[in-house]
Scaffold this motif. Structure first.
Motif, PDB file in Angstrom:
ATOM      1  N   LEU A   1      -0.542   4.007  -2.243  1.00 45.38           N
ATOM      2  CA  LEU A   1      -1.644   4.826  -1.732  1.00 45.38           C
ATOM      3  C   LEU A   1      -1.119   5.940  -0.832  1.00 45.38           C
ATOM      4  CD1 LEU A   1      -4.303   2.079  -0.902  1.00 45.38           C
ATOM      5  CD2 LEU A   1      -4.015   3.410  -2.999  1.00 45.38           C
TER       6      LEU A   1
ATOM      7  N   LEU B   1      -9.215   6.795  -2.082  1.00 43.64           N
ATOM      8  CA  LEU B   1      -8.042   6.013  -1.696  1.00 43.64           C
ATOM      9  C   LEU B   1      -8.404   4.961  -0.652  1.00 43.64           C
ATOM     10  CD1 LEU B   1      -5.401   8.891  -1.420  1.00 43.64           C
ATOM     11  CD2 LEU B   1      -5.693   7.270  -3.300  1.00 43.64           C
TER      12      LEU B   1
ATOM     13  N   LYS C   1     -15.446  -1.354  -4.071  1.00 41.25           N
ATOM     14  CA  LYS C   1     -14.753  -0.512  -5.044  1.00 41.25           C
ATOM     15  C   LYS C   1     -15.701  -0.044  -6.139  1.00 41.25           C
ATOM     16  CE  LYS C   1     -10.615  -0.473  -7.951  1.00 41.25           C
ATOM     17  NZ  LYS C   1     -10.053   0.712  -7.323  1.00 41.25           N
TER      18      LYS C   1
ATOM     19  N   LYS D   1     -14.781  -6.405  -4.424  1.00 44.53           N
ATOM     20  CA  LYS D   1     -14.957  -5.595  -5.625  1.00 44.53           C
ATOM     21  C   LYS D   1     -16.221  -4.745  -5.560  1.00 44.53           C
ATOM     22  CE  LYS D   1     -12.411  -8.713  -8.675  1.00 44.53           C
ATOM     23  NZ  LYS D   1     -12.449  -9.524  -9.909  1.00 44.53           N
TER      24      LYS D   1
ATOM     25  N   GLU E   1     -16.819   3.617  -4.545  1.00 43.84           N
ATOM     26  CA  GLU E   1     -15.795   4.409  -5.220  1.00 43.84           C
ATOM     27  C   GLU E   1     -16.398   5.251  -6.340  1.00 43.84           C
ATOM     28  OE1 GLU E   1     -11.278   3.672  -6.665  1.00 43.84           O
ATOM     29  OE2 GLU E   1     -12.790   2.474  -7.699  1.00 43.84           O
TER      30      GLU E   1
ATOM     31  N   SER F   1     -10.746  -2.461  -0.682  1.00 46.58           N
ATOM     32  CA  SER F   1     -10.987  -3.515  -1.671  1.00 46.58           C
ATOM     33  C   SER F   1      -9.789  -4.450  -1.787  1.00 46.58           C
ATOM     34  CB  SER F   1     -11.314  -2.901  -3.028  1.00 46.58           C
ATOM     35  OG  SER F   1     -10.211  -2.169  -3.531  1.00 46.58           O
ATOM     36  N   ARG F   2      -8.590  -3.929  -1.541  1.00 40.50           N
ATOM     37  CA  ARG F   2      -7.401  -4.778  -1.572  1.00 40.50           C
ATOM     38  C   ARG F   2      -7.348  -5.690  -0.350  1.00 40.50           C
ATOM     39  NH1 ARG F   2      -2.483  -0.586  -3.032  1.00 40.50           N
ATOM     40  NH2 ARG F   2      -3.123  -0.035  -5.166  1.00 40.50           N
TER      41      ARG F   2
ATOM     42  N   HIS G   1       0.811  -1.225   0.000  1.00 36.72           N
ATOM     43  CA  HIS G   1       0.000   0.000   0.000  1.00 36.72           C
ATOM     44  C   HIS G   1       0.847   1.279   0.000  1.00 36.72           C
ATOM     45  CE1 HIS G   1      -3.152  -2.821   0.706  1.00 36.72           C
ATOM     46  NE2 HIS G   1      -2.839  -3.035   1.961  1.00 36.72           N
TER      47      HIS G   1
ATOM     48  N   CYS H   1     -11.319   3.482  -0.318  1.00 36.83           N
ATOM     49  CA  CYS H   1     -12.037   2.407  -1.018  1.00 36.83           C
ATOM     50  C   CYS H   1     -11.064   1.456  -1.708  1.00 36.83           C
ATOM     51  CB  CYS H   1     -13.001   3.002  -2.043  1.00 36.83           C
ATOM     52  SG  CYS H   1     -14.502   3.709  -1.350  1.00 36.83           S
ATOM     53  N   THR H   2     -10.037   2.026  -2.323  1.00 37.40           N
ATOM     54  CA  THR H   2      -9.028   1.193  -2.980  1.00 37.40           C
ATOM     55  C   THR H   2      -8.312   0.312  -1.966  1.00 37.40           C
ATOM     56  OG1 THR H   2      -8.695   2.904  -4.666  1.00 37.40           O
ATOM     57  CG2 THR H   2      -6.976   1.230  -4.439  1.00 37.40           C
ATOM     58  N   TRP H   3      -7.948   0.903  -0.841  1.00 40.25           N
ATOM     59  CA  TRP H   3      -7.282   0.137   0.216  1.00 40.25           C
ATOM     60  C   TRP H   3      -8.192  -0.973   0.749  1.00 40.25           C
ATOM     61  CZ3 TRP H   3      -9.120  -0.033   5.299  1.00 40.25           C
ATOM     62  CH2 TRP H   3      -8.319  -0.758   6.195  1.00 40.25           C
TER      63      TRP H   3
END
Length: 356
Positions: free
Chosen positions: A193, A233, A248, A245, A252, A239-240, A190, A235-237
């Motif tokens: 990010l 950011l 995201k 999904k 997102e 989802s990882r 991460h 949301c991206t974190w």
């Protein structure tokens, strides 16, 4: 013998020509040429940039260069830097192509690994040191970037141009940092990010500081605009970490819509001071250029601000996250930022002409 279907997936030509880790230096070089173009464009309408942007260190008592001198210096600077960076980029691209195609070379050849991961860093160092050596005000502002100085106004404008430009190169900066960090270790989880959040956090802190110093409530609204980037950011974190999904996809998209809409409004209404569009006029005070120039700029800003929408509408089925070529939004964002700078400077010029 059993026939097996072989699927060949084409690689976008731009990925070979300008690989993601190498884009940062090319985008910075493009930005330097765009600055020269901005000066040329504004000179057509007698907008004197030297009167609205601080060019020299505040402690430098020498006379500031004229607009014409800025144009000449910008052209010479861009030309000399291009002669260094383009050959270096060509060498880096060739080596990167070999690196990506030949696994045994990339895995076992330590000197080759060192060379391919260090060349982009060398290019960035050349660009950075050259800029600092020839433009001392950049060095001055970078040292005090968080502690923005609101006065004099031309110095504040320099701070804003610099820090806002940083937000436009966040994605190429991520690719560059992750690639060059392989010189010393494996990629940090991460870390991309974290890098992406830095330009945004700088602008948030600047806005809050200006509100604290001057009490201007619009700075709080401006800080909120930059805060709209943070949920994206997050949301991206999320989802990882949770492999979700749906988070995201649903949340997102909502935050992207809020961020794009807020930013587009702020560009036009607050930064460019085009406050009278609804009534049929662009601005209550003077406009320097023909109306159609502003209208074209507003249209382009809108298109690029919502480029993620067009990708989902027209490019989503291709399997790539672009419409025309790989990384297109990074180039478009630099272009959009250049257009933003033109009309930000124009609005500052109008403020100088018609102070309240």
């Amino acid at each position: 013998m059993e026939n097996k279907e072989i699927t060949i997936q084409s690689v976008p030509f731009s990925t070979v020509l300008i690989p993601p880790p190498l884009r940062l230096n090319i985008l910075l070089l493009s930005a330097i040429w765009l600055w020269f173009s901005i000066l040329n464009f504004l000179s057509r309408y007698q907008v004197d940039v030297s009167s609205i942007v601080r060019i020299r260190d505040p402690h430098d008592m020498h006379i500031a260069p004229t607009h014409y001198q800025l144009q000449t210096n910008a052209r010479n600077f861009a030309t000399s830097l291009t002669k260094i960076i383009l050959p270096l980029h060509l060498i880096s691209s060739i080596l990167y192509y070999i690196f990506s195609q030949q696994t045994e070379v990339s895995n076992n050849n330590v000197p080759f690994n060192l060379l391919i991961h260090s060349l982009p860093l060398v290019g960035l160092i050349i660009i950075s040191t050259t800029i600092i050596r020839h433009v001392p005000i950049i060095k001055y502002c970078v040292k005090r970037l968080i502690l923005i100085e609101s006065k004099p106004r031309n110095l504040r404008t320099t701070y804003i141009l610099l820090s806002d430009s940083l937000t436009s190169i966040a994605k190429p900066l991520i690719d560059f940092t992750l690639f060059t960090s392989l010189l010393i270790s494996e990629p940090i989880t991460h870390f991309d990010l974290f890098i992406a959040s830095l330009p945004v956090l700088i602008r948030i802190f600047q806005c809050l500081r200006e509100y604290y110093i001057a009490g201007n409530k619009s700075m709080l609204a401006n800080a909120m605009k930059y805060c709209c980037n943070l949920p994206i950011l997050i949301c991206t974190w999320y989802s990882r970490v949770h492999d979700s999904k749906m988070i995201k996809k649903n949340y997102e998209l909502t935050f992207l819509l809020i961020n794009s809409s807020y930013s587009f409004f702020w560009d036009v209404r607050m930064d460019w001071l085009l406050d009278n569009i609804i009534n049929g006029k662009l601005r209550r005070s003077k406009i320097v250029m023909p109306e159609f120039v502003y209208q074209v700029a507003i249209f382009i800003d809108f298109i690029i601000r919502y480029w993620w929408v067009w990708i989902r509408l027209y490019g989503g089925n291709s399997g790539y996250i672009f419409i025309f070529f790989d990384g297109e939004l990074q180039y478009l964002e630099v272009l959009r930022r250049a257009i933003w700078v033109v009309f930000k400077l124009e609005s500052e010029y109008v403020i100088n002409l018609f102070p309240k």
